[in-house]
Design a protein around this motif. Structure first.
Motif, PDB file in Angstrom:
ATOM      1  N   ILE A   6       0.837  -1.204   0.000  1.00 52.69           N
ATOM      2  CA  ILE A   6       0.000   0.000   0.000  1.00 52.69           C
ATOM      3  C   ILE A   6       0.871   1.253   0.000  1.00 52.69           C
ATOM      4  O   ILE A   6       0.587   2.234  -0.711  1.00 52.69           O
ATOM      5  CB  ILE A   6      -0.951  -0.007   1.212  1.00 52.69           C
ATOM      6  CG1 ILE A   6      -1.861  -1.232   1.181  1.00 52.69           C
ATOM      7  CG2 ILE A   6      -1.794   1.269   1.226  1.00 52.69           C
ATOM      8  CD1 ILE A   6      -2.725  -1.394   2.414  1.00 52.69           C
ATOM      9  N   ALA A   7       1.961   1.226   0.767  1.00 51.35           N
ATOM     10  CA  ALA A   7       2.863   2.385   0.810  1.00 51.35           C
ATOM     11  C   ALA A   7       3.476   2.650  -0.569  1.00 51.35           C
ATOM     12  O   ALA A   7       3.583   3.797  -1.016  1.00 51.35           O
ATOM     13  CB  ALA A   7       3.950   2.153   1.849  1.00 51.35           C
ATOM     14  N   LYS A   8       3.862   1.579  -1.255  1.00 51.93           N
ATOM     15  CA  LYS A   8       4.446   1.752  -2.593  1.00 51.93           C
ATOM     16  C   LYS A   8       3.400   2.255  -3.589  1.00 51.93           C
ATOM     17  O   LYS A   8       3.729   3.005  -4.514  1.00 51.93           O
ATOM     18  CB  LYS A   8       5.064   0.439  -3.053  1.00 51.93           C
ATOM     19  CG  LYS A   8       6.371   0.119  -2.313  1.00 51.93           C
ATOM     20  CD  LYS A   8       7.144  -1.029  -2.927  1.00 51.93           C
ATOM     21  CE  LYS A   8       6.582  -2.360  -2.570  1.00 51.93           C
ATOM     22  NZ  LYS A   8       7.479  -3.495  -2.955  1.00 51.93           N
ATOM     23  N   ALA A   9       2.129   1.873  -3.381  1.00 50.02           N
ATOM     24  CA  ALA A   9       1.070   2.377  -4.267  1.00 50.02           C
ATOM     25  C   ALA A   9       0.879   3.876  -4.077  1.00 50.02           C
ATOM     26  O   ALA A   9       0.569   4.602  -5.037  1.00 50.02           O
ATOM     27  CB  ALA A   9      -0.237   1.628  -3.988  1.00 50.02           C
ATOM     28  N   ILE A  10       1.028   4.354  -2.856  1.00 49.40           N
ATOM     29  CA  ILE A  10       0.958   5.800  -2.613  1.00 49.40           C
ATOM     30  C   ILE A  10       2.083   6.505  -3.351  1.00 49.40           C
ATOM     31  O   ILE A  10       1.871   7.526  -4.011  1.00 49.40           O
ATOM     32  CB  ILE A  10       1.028   6.094  -1.099  1.00 49.40           C
ATOM     33  CG1 ILE A  10      -0.253   5.628  -0.404  1.00 49.40           C
ATOM     34  CG2 ILE A  10       1.248   7.589  -0.837  1.00 49.40           C
ATOM     35  CD1 ILE A  10      -0.224   5.763   1.110  1.00 49.40           C
ATOM     36  N   ARG A  11       3.287   5.959  -3.262  1.00 52.09           N
ATOM     37  CA  ARG A  11       4.438   6.584  -3.929  1.00 52.09           C
ATOM     38  C   ARG A  11       4.281   6.569  -5.449  1.00 52.09           C
ATOM     39  O   ARG A  11       4.607   7.537  -6.130  1.00 52.09           O
ATOM     40  CB  ARG A  11       5.720   5.842  -3.548  1.00 52.09           C
ATOM     41  CG  ARG A  11       6.166   6.021  -2.120  1.00 52.09           C
ATOM     42  CD  ARG A  11       6.735   7.400  -1.864  1.00 52.09           C
ATOM     43  NE  ARG A  11       7.920   7.659  -2.654  1.00 52.09           N
ATOM     44  CZ  ARG A  11       8.421   8.862  -2.871  1.00 52.09           C
ATOM     45  NH1 ARG A  11       7.827   9.922  -2.358  1.00 52.09           N
ATOM     46  NH2 ARG A  11       9.505   9.026  -3.587  1.00 52.09           N
ATOM     47  N   THR A  12       3.791   5.457  -5.990  1.00 53.56           N
ATOM     48  CA  THR A  12       3.776   5.277  -7.442  1.00 53.56           C
ATOM     49  C   THR A  12       2.514   5.829  -8.099  1.00 53.56           C
ATOM     50  O   THR A  12       2.574   6.458  -9.160  1.00 53.56           O
ATOM     51  CB  THR A  12       3.904   3.772  -7.785  1.00 53.56           C
ATOM     52  OG1 THR A  12       5.079   3.247  -7.165  1.00 53.56           O
ATOM     53  CG2 THR A  12       3.993   3.570  -9.298  1.00 53.56           C
ATOM     54  N   HIS A  13       1.367   5.618  -7.451  1.00 55.43           N
ATOM     55  CA  HIS A  13       0.087   5.934  -8.090  1.00 55.43           C
ATOM     56  C   HIS A  13      -0.733   6.991  -7.355  1.00 55.43           C
ATOM     57  O   HIS A  13      -1.798   7.374  -7.841  1.00 55.43           O
ATOM     58  CB  HIS A  13      -0.753   4.659  -8.222  1.00 55.43           C
ATOM     59  CG  HIS A  13      -0.054   3.537  -8.934  1.00 55.43           C
ATOM     60  ND1 HIS A  13       0.315   3.612 -10.273  1.00 55.43           N
ATOM     61  CD2 HIS A  13       0.364   2.316  -8.489  1.00 55.43           C
ATOM     62  CE1 HIS A  13       0.907   2.485 -10.622  1.00 55.43           C
ATOM     63  NE2 HIS A  13       0.962   1.686  -9.559  1.00 55.43           N
ATOM     64  N   GLY A  14      -0.284   7.424  -6.195  1.00 54.04           N
ATOM     65  CA  GLY A  14      -1.091   8.366  -5.417  1.00 54.04           C
ATOM     66  C   GLY A  14      -2.382   7.772  -4.929  1.00 54.04           C
ATOM     67  O   GLY A  14      -3.391   8.460  -4.766  1.00 54.04           O
TER      68      GLY A  14
END
Length: 418
Positions: A289-297
């Motif tokens: 989920i954290a990486k999705a925030i970084r990559t996709h907002g």
């Protein structure tokens, strides 16, 4: 306050979460009408002593007596209510003795008295009273088996209630015919009254359940006397109306922490107060989920912070574990899931101040934690497989020490993505 110091922000969020459940701040507003006669205070849990003190402060002019039991090191000064200490998470003889004191205090109540029960997390182990023919030694073995099993907390509490004379409404039954009011701090997903300290003052909703599947999952680790009780035709539990009042719950702690983040200009994403499952696996999920925030907002644009509570499990298996608790194991799983994720910081801690059986509440994680570990010759994968996360974070000087907080609204986790 801003996010210029991410780790300071995370620590302030943890402090806010703990303060939101401080009995000194929240208990008085939930008290019933003052009794005209005696008030007999009973209870158990990691917050029992601080709750007892809060009652004394709120009611200086009431005839108060009684006894509560808390974990070793979690006591505080009281004037009229006796505080006993015992072992947690595995019960001991001191807890058995204290449980009998608590029961006798409740049994001494008469019609017209008020029995005030102060219940918080940890009460299951702190107030053991094994159902005959079980012994305290059997109850110790049962608790060790449950702690190693990886079972959800609800299933553990089904077993604990069935094997106890004081849980599952037994304490309330002893107080009859006096009026009993329970003030509780929840440490369980869902805040179910029967699950908090295994529900000593509320009817057992699972009294008639078939527990054979749980017994089967525990295998030979259960004492034979416990197996016989759990597999026998269950007797109906006591039925009564319970005046049960929640004074603090995990969601309150998460909301207090979220406000700190919002004040710092960080978008809080509260994922819930009832996240369960294997600690390391939840860490992997949070990493995604954290990486999705970084990559996709998504589910929020950075800077954002993922906030969650609940109680994860650590399944030990047959191996000999190292030092660690579920929060440090969560963080290590998160770190490995993130790999080299930039600008991601995290904190995970037990709000009672003790993660597992060690002296730390949890730990804090930075973007370079894995690199630091490997540069120091430490193998994170080995420490995770050995359930030795405490040792790794100790060597990284990343443990959090709060000392006993005298409250308990379960785990607090926050993952900050900048």
């Amino acid at each position: 306050m801003s996010a210029s110091d991410p780790q300071l922000l995370l620590r302030r969020m943890l402090d806010a979460a703990i303060s939101a459940a401080d009995p000194a701040m929240v208990l008085a507003q939930h008290l019933p009408e003052k009794p005209t006669g005696r008030c007999i205070v009973v209870g158990a849990g990691k917050a029992a002593a601080s709750m007892a003190r809060a009652v004394e402060v709120a009611w200086p002019d009431v005839d108060i007596s009684g006894v509560v039991v808390t974990r070793y090191g979690h006591s505080t000064s009281t004037d009229r209510i006796t505080v006993r200490e015992a072992s947690h998470p595995v019960p001991d003889e001191a807890g058995l003795s204290a449980a009998h004191e608590v029961l006798r205090a409740a049994q001494g109540a008469q019609a017209g008295d008020l029995v005030l029960a102060l219940i918080s997390g940890g009460g299951s182990a702190l107030m053991p009273m094994p159902r005959p023919p079980l012994t305290i030694e059997d109850e110790v073995l049962v608790n060790k088996a449950l702690l190693r099993s990886g079972l959800p907390i609800d299933d553990m509490n089904r077993v604990r209630r069935r094997l106890s004379l004081i849980k599952g409404g037994g304490l309330a039954e002893a107080a009859h015919p006096a009026k009993i009011v329970t003030l509780a701090i929840s440490d369980v997903p869902g805040d179910h009254p029967a699950a908090i300290a295994s529900g000593p003052t509320v009817p057992d909703p699972t009294a008639g359940d078939d527990l054979s599947a749980i017994v089967e999952s525990l295998g030979e680790s259960m004492p034979e006397a416990a197996r016989r009780i759990l597999l026998a035709e269950p007797a109906p539990g006591p039925e009564f109306d319970a005046d049960f009042r929640l004074i603090a719950v995990p969601q309150m702690a998460l909301e207090a922490a979220a406000q700190v983040a919002q004040d710092a200009g960080i978008t809080p994403v509260v994922l819930g107060d009832a996240l369960e499952g294997e600690a390391r696996e939840l860490g992997t999920v949070m990493a995604g989920i954290a990486k999705a925030i970084r990559t996709h907002g998504n589910p929020a644009k950075a800077p954002a912070i993922l906030i969650s509570g609940g109680e994860t499990t650590v399944s030990i298996g047959s191996g000999r574990p190292g030092k660690g608790g579920r929060n440090t194991e969560f963080l290590l799983g998160l770190a490995l899931g993130l790999s080299t994720g930039p600008d991601i910081h995290a904190i995970a801690a037990d709000t009672d101040g003790i993660d597992g059986n060690e002296d730390a509440a949890g730990a804090i994680l930075g973007p370079n934690s894995l690199t630091k570990a490997r540069d120091a010759g430490l193998d994170p994968e080995y420490y995770l497989s050995s359930h030795d996360s405490y040792t790794l974070f100790y060597k990284l000087d990343a443990l959090i020490h709060t000392g006993p907080t005298l409250t308990n609204v379960n785990d607090f986790r926050a993952v900050l993505v900048l």
